[in-house]
Design a protein around this motif. Structure first.
Motif, PDB file in Angstrom:
ATOM      1  N   TYR A 127      58.110  40.783  19.531  1.00 28.92           N
ATOM      2  CA  TYR A 127      59.236  41.230  18.811  1.00 28.92           C
ATOM      3  C   TYR A 127      58.811  40.994  17.265  1.00 28.92           C
ATOM      4  O   TYR A 127      58.901  39.171  17.291  1.00 28.92           O
ATOM      5  CB  TYR A 127      60.640  41.297  18.953  1.00 28.92           C
ATOM      6  CG  TYR A 127      61.011  41.759  18.134  1.00 28.92           C
ATOM      7  CD1 TYR A 127      61.093  43.412  17.741  1.00 28.92           C
ATOM      8  CD2 TYR A 127      61.925  40.611  17.855  1.00 28.92           C
ATOM      9  CE1 TYR A 127      61.764  43.935  17.149  1.00 28.92           C
ATOM     10  CE2 TYR A 127      63.461  41.302  16.450  1.00 28.92           C
ATOM     11  CZ  TYR A 127      62.898  43.336  16.710  1.00 28.92           C
ATOM     12  OH  TYR A 127      64.417  43.770  15.743  1.00 28.92           O
ATOM     13  N   PHE A 128      57.905  41.775  16.099  1.00 29.26           N
ATOM     14  CA  PHE A 128      57.946  41.210  14.635  1.00 29.26           C
ATOM     15  C   PHE A 128      58.949  41.446  13.866  1.00 29.26           C
ATOM     16  O   PHE A 128      58.790  43.165  13.673  1.00 29.26           O
ATOM     17  CB  PHE A 128      56.916  40.897  14.651  1.00 29.26           C
ATOM     18  CG  PHE A 128      56.502  40.099  13.688  1.00 29.26           C
ATOM     19  CD1 PHE A 128      56.623  38.688  13.793  1.00 29.26           C
ATOM     20  CD2 PHE A 128      55.131  40.559  12.557  1.00 29.26           C
ATOM     21  CE1 PHE A 128      55.788  37.846  12.567  1.00 29.26           C
ATOM     22  CE2 PHE A 128      55.584  39.807  11.028  1.00 29.26           C
ATOM     23  CZ  PHE A 128      55.409  38.031  11.226  1.00 29.26           C
ATOM     24  N   LEU A 129      59.850  40.578  12.815  1.00 34.45           N
ATOM     25  CA  LEU A 129      60.563  41.476  11.705  1.00 34.45           C
ATOM     26  C   LEU A 129      59.462  41.426  10.340  1.00 34.45           C
ATOM     27  O   LEU A 129      59.235  40.093  10.441  1.00 34.45           O
ATOM     28  CB  LEU A 129      62.370  41.376  11.926  1.00 34.45           C
ATOM     29  CG  LEU A 129      63.334  41.943  12.615  1.00 34.45           C
ATOM     30  CD1 LEU A 129      64.266  41.052  12.572  1.00 34.45           C
ATOM     31  CD2 LEU A 129      63.216  43.290  11.260  1.00 34.45           C
ATOM     32  N   LEU A 130      59.832  42.445   9.991  1.00 35.15           N
ATOM     33  CA  LEU A 130      58.835  42.220   8.650  1.00 35.15           C
ATOM     34  C   LEU A 130      59.752  42.607   7.246  1.00 35.15           C
ATOM     35  O   LEU A 130      61.045  43.499   7.395  1.00 35.15           O
ATOM     36  CB  LEU A 130      57.950  43.024   8.698  1.00 35.15           C
ATOM     37  CG  LEU A 130      56.960  43.529   9.564  1.00 35.15           C
ATOM     38  CD1 LEU A 130      55.922  44.353   9.078  1.00 35.15           C
ATOM     39  CD2 LEU A 130      55.687  42.546   9.425  1.00 35.15           C
ATOM     40  N   PRO A 131      60.290  42.083   6.484  1.00 38.27           N
ATOM     41  CA  PRO A 131      60.592  41.857   5.235  1.00 38.27           C
ATOM     42  C   PRO A 131      60.804  43.239   4.341  1.00 38.27           C
ATOM     43  O   PRO A 131      59.900  43.675   4.331  1.00 38.27           O
ATOM     44  CB  PRO A 131      59.985  40.824   3.703  1.00 38.27           C
ATOM     45  CG  PRO A 131      59.636  39.788   5.049  1.00 38.27           C
ATOM     46  CD  PRO A 131      58.868  40.613   6.225  1.00 38.27           C
ATOM     47  N   PHE A 132      60.872  44.163   4.440  1.00 36.84           N
ATOM     48  CA  PHE A 132      61.494  44.784   3.624  1.00 36.84           C
ATOM     49  C   PHE A 132      61.493  46.486   4.572  1.00 36.84           C
ATOM     50  O   PHE A 132      61.911  47.405   4.797  1.00 36.84           O
ATOM     51  CB  PHE A 132      60.517  44.767   2.320  1.00 36.84           C
ATOM     52  CG  PHE A 132      61.219  44.211   1.901  1.00 36.84           C
ATOM     53  CD1 PHE A 132      61.842  44.909   0.136  1.00 36.84           C
ATOM     54  CD2 PHE A 132      60.530  43.439   1.517  1.00 36.84           C
ATOM     55  CE1 PHE A 132      62.347  43.870  -0.078  1.00 36.84           C
ATOM     56  CE2 PHE A 132      60.470  42.379   0.422  1.00 36.84           C
ATOM     57  CZ  PHE A 132      61.814  42.757  -0.662  1.00 36.84           C
ATOM     58  N   LEU A 133      60.624  46.135   5.786  1.00 39.37           N
ATOM     59  CA  LEU A 133      60.244  46.866   7.031  1.00 39.37           C
ATOM     60  C   LEU A 133      60.687  47.116   7.375  1.00 39.37           C
ATOM     61  O   LEU A 133      60.755  48.763   8.573  1.00 39.37           O
ATOM     62  CB  LEU A 133      58.354  46.649   7.242  1.00 39.37           C
ATOM     63  CG  LEU A 133      57.781  47.070   5.851  1.00 39.37           C
ATOM     64  CD1 LEU A 133      56.223  46.432   5.797  1.00 39.37           C
ATOM     65  CD2 LEU A 133      57.479  48.531   4.628  1.00 39.37           C
ATOM     66  N   GLY A 134      61.455  46.128   8.238  1.00 39.61           N
ATOM     67  CA  GLY A 134      62.450  46.303   9.508  1.00 39.61           C
ATOM     68  C   GLY A 134      61.231  45.740  10.535  1.00 39.61           C
ATOM     69  O   GLY A 134      60.586  44.962  10.887  1.00 39.61           O
ATOM     70  N   PRO A 135      61.754  46.096  12.217  1.00 40.00           N
ATOM     71  CA  PRO A 135      61.742  45.517  12.964  1.00 40.00           C
ATOM     72  C   PRO A 135      59.847  46.659  13.583  1.00 40.00           C
ATOM     73  O   PRO A 135      59.360  47.825  13.056  1.00 40.00           O
ATOM     74  CB  PRO A 135      62.806  46.435  14.306  1.00 40.00           C
ATOM     75  CG  PRO A 135      63.644  46.777  13.665  1.00 40.00           C
ATOM     76  CD  PRO A 135      63.158  46.794  11.693  1.00 40.00           C
ATOM     77  N   SER A 136      59.264  45.226  14.094  1.00 43.64           N
ATOM     78  CA  SER A 136      57.591  45.867  14.385  1.00 43.64           C
ATOM     79  C   SER A 136      56.940  45.047  16.030  1.00 43.64           C
ATOM     80  O   SER A 136      58.709  44.113  16.601  1.00 43.64           O
ATOM     81  CB  SER A 136      57.114  45.727  13.122  1.00 43.64           C
ATOM     82  OG  SER A 136      55.827  46.138  13.714  1.00 43.64           O
ATOM     83  N   THR A 137      56.243  44.930  16.292  1.00 46.49           N
ATOM     84  CA  THR A 137      55.784  44.244  16.785  1.00 46.49           C
ATOM     85  C   THR A 137      54.438  43.879  16.123  1.00 46.49           C
ATOM     86  O   THR A 137      53.737  44.405  15.544  1.00 46.49           O
ATOM     87  CB  THR A 137      55.273  44.768  18.584  1.00 46.49           C
ATOM     88  OG1 THR A 137      54.232  45.883  18.145  1.00 46.49           O
ATOM     89  CG2 THR A 137      56.742  45.355  19.018  1.00 46.49           C
ATOM     90  N   VAL A 138      53.545  42.953  16.820  1.00 43.38           N
ATOM     91  CA  VAL A 138      52.249  42.481  16.629  1.00 43.38           C
ATOM     92  C   VAL A 138      51.330  43.300  16.096  1.00 43.38           C
ATOM     93  O   VAL A 138      50.673  43.847  15.476  1.00 43.38           O
ATOM     94  CB  VAL A 138      52.032  41.104  16.980  1.00 43.38           C
ATOM     95  CG1 VAL A 138      50.294  40.942  16.578  1.00 43.38           C
ATOM     96  CG2 VAL A 138      52.768  39.852  16.980  1.00 43.38           C
TER      97      VAL A 138
END
Length: 268
Positions: A168-179
């Protein structure tokens, strides 16, 4: 554009999945994200698989706090203003317009995943709604029997090709993601028609309207997501939703029942 929308819908991602299965949890129901192991004394040890996938939790929590402040002070007030100004038919039309644009990316990934029937459905939806539906403002295709399918992105395509989803990987502005989903984002931007708008002012205006529309849709629904550790709620909701999309709905919900088929609720 999908990256922007993910940041806005993350707070209620679980609600779309729950809408597909209205069952209420029983007192002894076993969540799907829990693994049971019998100890030497016969005790049951529950282990959260979603927690195992959160290998960057310290970083993720810091980014989550930043994104929440951004939403509280900027996106949410702007969305409230947009909802106050825009009549409901306008909101529906704007939502349909951006949903129609997303069909292009859906078709590309349908083909890459060898989903020819879905590719035909999504192509038909785009052609009908772009023409008869006046640039997608009206969802005429749905009345013609071409239902909106679950969205596809290149991260899902990579997963179908055998690439693990990754942590699980959170991106600034873009929000939740995975690698893996993050790696696939450049392809998603490449297949997004908005990326080809030459005039920067027009491009950012279109993106801004999409963000406001997506956020405005959640003003009422987000009230259901109260209490507890909100970070964990968003994380588990996103990962459950991601599993749902990657496996085309063939996953188990939080209440231990199979749910699949067509998604209900928001168009993510």
């Amino acid at each position: 554009m999908k990256g922007f929308k993910l940041s806005l819908v993350a707070m209620v991602l679980a609600l779309g999945a729950c809408a597909s299965n209205p069952k209420s949890p029983s007192a002894d129901a076993t969540p799907a994200n829990t693994v049971k192991e019998e100890g030497t004394a016969g005790a049951v040890v529950a282990e959260n698989s979603f927690e195992q996938r959160d290998k960057f939790e310290s970083y993720n929590r810091a980014v989550f706090a930043f994104n929440m402040r951004l939403d509280r002070w900027l996106l949410k007030p702007a969305a409230k203003g947009y909802k106050w100004l825009a009549p409901e038919p306008v909101e529906v039309g704007v939502s349909n317009f951006f949903s129609n644009l997303s069909e292009i990316s859906n078709v590309v990934n349908d083909v890459l995943q060898w989903k020819w029937k879905q590719a035909g459905n999504d192509t038909g939806r785009f052609l009908v709604n772009t023409t008869v539906g006046v640039a997608g403002i009206f969802d005429v295709a749905r009345h013609a029997g071409l239902e909106k399918a679950a969205g596809e992105d290149f991260g899902q395509t990579l997963a179908v090709w055998g690439v693990p989803q990754g942590p699980y990987f959170l991106l600034p502005f873009l929000g939740p993601s995975t690698v893996t989903a993050t790696v696939g984002m450049p392809v998603d931007w490449y297949t997004n028609p908005v990326s080809y708008i030459d005039d920067s002012a027009t491009s950012w205006t279109v993106k801004g309207v999409n963000i406001l529309q997506s956020r405005a849709q959640l003003l009422e629904t987000e009230k259901l997501a109260k209490g507890g550790d909100f970070y964990i709620f968003v994380r588990d909701a996103y990962l459950q939703r991601r599993d749902f999309l990657v496996k085309d709905g063939q996953v188990e919900d939080d209440f231990g029942g199979d749910f699949g088929g067509e998604e209900e609720g928001f168009d993510f």
